[in-house]
Design a protein around this motif. Structure first.
Motif, PDB file in Angstrom:
ATOM      1  N   LYS A   1      36.612  18.808  31.953  1.00  0.00           N
ATOM      2  CA  LYS A   1      37.494  18.490  33.073  1.00  0.00           C
ATOM      3  C   LYS A   1      37.159  17.152  33.725  1.00  0.00           C
ATOM      4  CE  LYS A   1      40.020  22.188  32.903  1.00  0.00           C
ATOM      5  NZ  LYS A   1      41.451  22.086  32.525  1.00  0.00           N
ATOM      6  N   VAL A   2      35.874  16.915  33.977  1.00  0.00           N
ATOM      7  CA  VAL A   2      35.488  15.683  34.656  1.00  0.00           C
ATOM      8  C   VAL A   2      35.899  14.476  33.826  1.00  0.00           C
ATOM      9  CG1 VAL A   2      33.560  14.311  35.508  1.00  0.00           C
ATOM     10  CG2 VAL A   2      33.593  16.783  35.902  1.00  0.00           C
ATOM     11  N   ARG A   3      35.630  14.537  32.531  1.00  0.00           N
ATOM     12  CA  ARG A   3      35.998  13.425  31.639  1.00  0.00           C
ATOM     13  C   ARG A   3      37.518  13.259  31.601  1.00  0.00           C
ATOM     14  NH1 ARG A   3      33.818  10.875  27.084  1.00  0.00           N
ATOM     15  NH2 ARG A   3      35.311   9.222  26.522  1.00  0.00           N
ATOM     16  N   GLN A   4      38.255  14.369  31.672  1.00  0.00           N
ATOM     17  CA  GLN A   4      39.714  14.280  31.685  1.00  0.00           C
ATOM     18  C   GLN A   4      40.210  13.519  32.917  1.00  0.00           C
ATOM     19  OE1 GLN A   4      41.784  18.008  32.073  1.00  0.00           O
ATOM     20  NE2 GLN A   4      43.754  17.132  31.480  1.00  0.00           N
ATOM     21  N   TYR A   5      39.611  13.838  34.081  1.00  0.00           N
ATOM     22  CA  TYR A   5      40.024  13.159  35.308  1.00  0.00           C
ATOM     23  C   TYR A   5      39.706  11.666  35.241  1.00  0.00           C
ATOM     24  CZ  TYR A   5      39.925  18.031  36.877  1.00  0.00           C
ATOM     25  OH  TYR A   5      40.109  19.378  36.985  1.00  0.00           O
TER      26      TYR A   5
ATOM     27  N   GLY B   1      46.216   6.741  39.389  1.00  0.00           N
ATOM     28  CA  GLY B   1      45.253   7.462  38.559  1.00  0.00           C
ATOM     29  C   GLY B   1      44.504   8.517  39.346  1.00  0.00           C
ATOM     30  N   THR B   2      44.095   8.170  40.566  1.00  0.00           N
ATOM     31  CA  THR B   2      43.416   9.135  41.440  1.00  0.00           C
ATOM     32  C   THR B   2      44.336  10.297  41.768  1.00  0.00           C
ATOM     33  OG1 THR B   2      42.102   7.347  42.416  1.00  0.00           O
ATOM     34  CG2 THR B   2      42.229   9.422  43.651  1.00  0.00           C
ATOM     35  N   ALA B   3      45.593   9.985  42.083  1.00  0.00           N
ATOM     36  CA  ALA B   3      46.555  11.034  42.419  1.00  0.00           C
ATOM     37  C   ALA B   3      46.804  11.965  41.230  1.00  0.00           C
ATOM     38  CB  ALA B   3      47.867  10.410  42.888  1.00  0.00           C
ATOM     39  N   LEU B   4      46.878  11.414  40.028  1.00  0.00           N
ATOM     40  CA  LEU B   4      47.086  12.246  38.834  1.00  0.00           C
ATOM     41  C   LEU B   4      45.904  13.178  38.596  1.00  0.00           C
ATOM     42  CD1 LEU B   4      48.705   9.670  36.375  1.00  0.00           C
ATOM     43  CD2 LEU B   4      49.763  11.784  37.192  1.00  0.00           C
ATOM     44  N   ALA B   5      44.686  12.656  38.800  1.00  0.00           N
ATOM     45  CA  ALA B   5      43.496  13.488  38.631  1.00  0.00           C
ATOM     46  C   ALA B   5      43.474  14.629  39.652  1.00  0.00           C
ATOM     47  CB  ALA B   5      42.240  12.625  38.758  1.00  0.00           C
ATOM     48  N   VAL B   6      43.798  14.318  40.914  1.00  0.00           N
ATOM     49  CA  VAL B   6      43.848  15.345  41.958  1.00  0.00           C
ATOM     50  C   VAL B   6      44.936  16.363  41.650  1.00  0.00           C
ATOM     51  CG1 VAL B   6      44.354  15.764  44.404  1.00  0.00           C
ATOM     52  CG2 VAL B   6      42.894  13.837  43.739  1.00  0.00           C
ATOM     53  N   ASP B   7      46.074  15.883  41.171  1.00  0.00           N
ATOM     54  CA  ASP B   7      47.178  16.797  40.849  1.00  0.00           C
ATOM     55  C   ASP B   7      46.811  17.695  39.675  1.00  0.00           C
ATOM     56  OD1 ASP B   7      49.864  17.598  41.554  1.00  0.00           O
ATOM     57  OD2 ASP B   7      50.508  16.772  39.634  1.00  0.00           O
TER      58      ASP B   7
END
Length: 495
Positions: A322-326, A354-360
């Motif tokens: 997950k972390v690597r995916q974000y 990019g930050t918003a996509l990871a949070v989403d």
């Protein structure tokens, strides 16, 4: 009597007057092209030759001698892809693919990013070089570079076979409807259509006419009008305007960039449809998105899918935890922001998304664990709330995308937060009445259901040929009457 000097001046490249879909010259260009193309309709060889010649001339009219770059790119990648495909030596194949990537990205780097990195190095005292003078960004280079890369990589992975005929590849790369501003077309989707017989039915005519008319309407009637009469004044110096003006200016720019870019994409799709080619849509009402993830499935779809397939997945995608995916999501959008231009504003814009996509992605995973999104009225409320929040986040990011500097970006935000002055709304409305009505109408049209668009396409498909010609002629006449004398260059022309 024809003034030959004036005619020659019109036909030659002019830096101050590049060919645009909404220019008077383009209508003459397209009419002559269509007559020649229809005359060669039964011969695949002549169709390709005519389309390619007109495409190269279109590119010449857009950026002069830089037409040589697209010829060079086509020659190099056509031959490299064939060598890659025919070779059985893994190291040799990988070396050729690497060379193709370095060459394509090297040309893009030189024209688009060289001065940016020279400036950064000078600021950090790493080196002290003078900026390269008179360096011009060739129109469309970001788009055809990505098309070249995807083609060579797909051939390397043996997902497609290389093209046997050089003219077919040059035709694909130079195809003028999508040359300047996309969409980014994959060779696997386009090249098989070249050999198909040229046949048009009523659906093709209706769909093409709807796309061309709607594209021109969005570009000229909505985007140009809102920008030239309101938005440009706000972004030129935000500190001179109240927070309410700045906020409305941001809403206006959200319409401007969407209608400008999607309008050109629609025209490209419509012209392609009339000439026998089907290109996937590049926009799907993006401001209807209920999440930032959905937004990027609807906005600049060809770029989003390219970044996913050729950057996000090679970085590891979601295969390494997950972390690597974000991190991969963030890096992909950061690079995607940099693709738009050599500016810290674009990099910051990409980092925000990019930050918003990871949070989403965290939200989506948590929602799946709870059994999915709620249904009924709760689901409706959440969807409406999601659309509201997503739209305003995207608008917030547009501030950095549009503003010339960080200082201007924060100056506009400061006005909205600390100097809103809602009491000036009536005075503002009286000063920009038509602009605000156009904005309201544009938002209403944007949020209409898909079936309304399908209805318009079916209606136009029922018109006889003379009826279609009459509708197009009438629309162009109206367009000429309302068009500003100052041509507004497309926003994505700089990318």
């Amino acid at each position: 009597m024809i003034d030959l000097n004036k005619l020659l001046e019109t036909l030659l490249y002019s830096k101050k007057d590049p060919i645009l879909f909404n220019s008077a010259f383009f209508f003459y260009f397209f009419a002559v092209f269509l007559l020649c193309y229809l005359a060669a309709a039964r011969s695949k060889r002549y169709r390709v030759a005519i389309y390619t010649i007109f495409s190269l001339y279109f590119f010449y009219k857009a950026c002069g001698p830089y037409v040589g770059l697209i010829l060079l790119s086509a020659i190099v990648d056509f031959n490299l892809s064939r060598w890659i495909y025919n070779s059985e030596k893994p190291g040799f194949r990988k070396g050729l693919m690497t060379f193709s990537i370095i060459l394509n990205l090297g040309l893009l780097f030189y024209f688009k990013y060289m001065n940016f990195f020279i400036g950064v190095g000078n600021d950090l005292n790493v080196w002290h070089f003078n900026l390269i003078r008179d360096i011009i960004l060739p129109i469309g280079i970001s788009f055809y570079t990505f098309e070249n890369l995807s083609y060579t990589i797909d051939v390397y992975k043996r997902e497609i076979k290389p093209v046997d005929n050089f003219m077919d590849y040059l035709f694909f790369l130079s195809f003028f409807p999508k040359l300047m501003m996309g969409p980014i077309v994959r060779a696997a989707d386009f090249i098989p259509q070249i050999s198909q017989p040229y046949e048009l039915d009523s659906e093709d005519i209706g769909k093409g006419m709807y796309l061309i008319i709607s594209g021109l309407f969005k570009k000229v009637i909505i985007s140009d009008f809102i920008y030239q009469n309101f938005v440009q004044y706000i972004f030129d110096d935000p500190s001179k305007h109240t927070g309410l003006e700045c906020l409305l200016g941001v809403y206006g720019y959200a319409l401007v960039i969407y209608c400008d870019f999607s309008g050109y994409s629609d025209m490209a799709l419509g012209i392609a449809r009339w000439t026998g080619f089907k290109i996937p849509p590049n926009f799907e009402s993006p401001y209807q998105s209920a999440s930032i993830t959905e937004f990027w499935r609807r906005w600049h779809i060809s770029l989003s899918s390219w970044l996913r397939d050729y950057l996000y997945i090679p970085l590891g995608g979601n295969r390494k935890g997950k972390v690597r995916q974000y991190i991969n999501l963030w890096l992909t959008m950061l690079i995607g922001g940099f693709w738009h231009g050599a500016s810290w504003n674009f990099i910051f814009w990409g980092g925000l998304h990019g930050t918003a996509l990871a949070v989403d992605k965290v939200r989506i995973d948590a929602q799946k664990k709870r059994g999915g999104a709620p249904a009924g009225w709760k689901g409706t409320v959440l969807k409406i709330g999601g659309i509201f929040l997503t739209f305003h986040f995207v608008c917030f990011c547009w501030i950095f995308f549009k503003a010339s500097t960080f200082h201007d970006s924060w100056a506009l935000i400061n006005q909205i937060v600390h100097d809103f002055q809602p009491e000036v709304w009536l005075e503002l409305y009286n000063g920009y009445t038509m602009v605000f009505w156009v904005m309201l109408g544009a938002f209403i049209l944007h949020f209409l259901p898909k079936r309304s668009e399908n209805f318009a396409e079916r209606t136009m498909a029922r018109f006889p040929v003379w009826g279609s010609i009459a509708v197009m002629a009438f629309f162009i006449y109206i367009l000429v009457q309302v068009k500003s004398s100052d041509t507004m260059l497309p926003i994505y022309l700089q990318f």
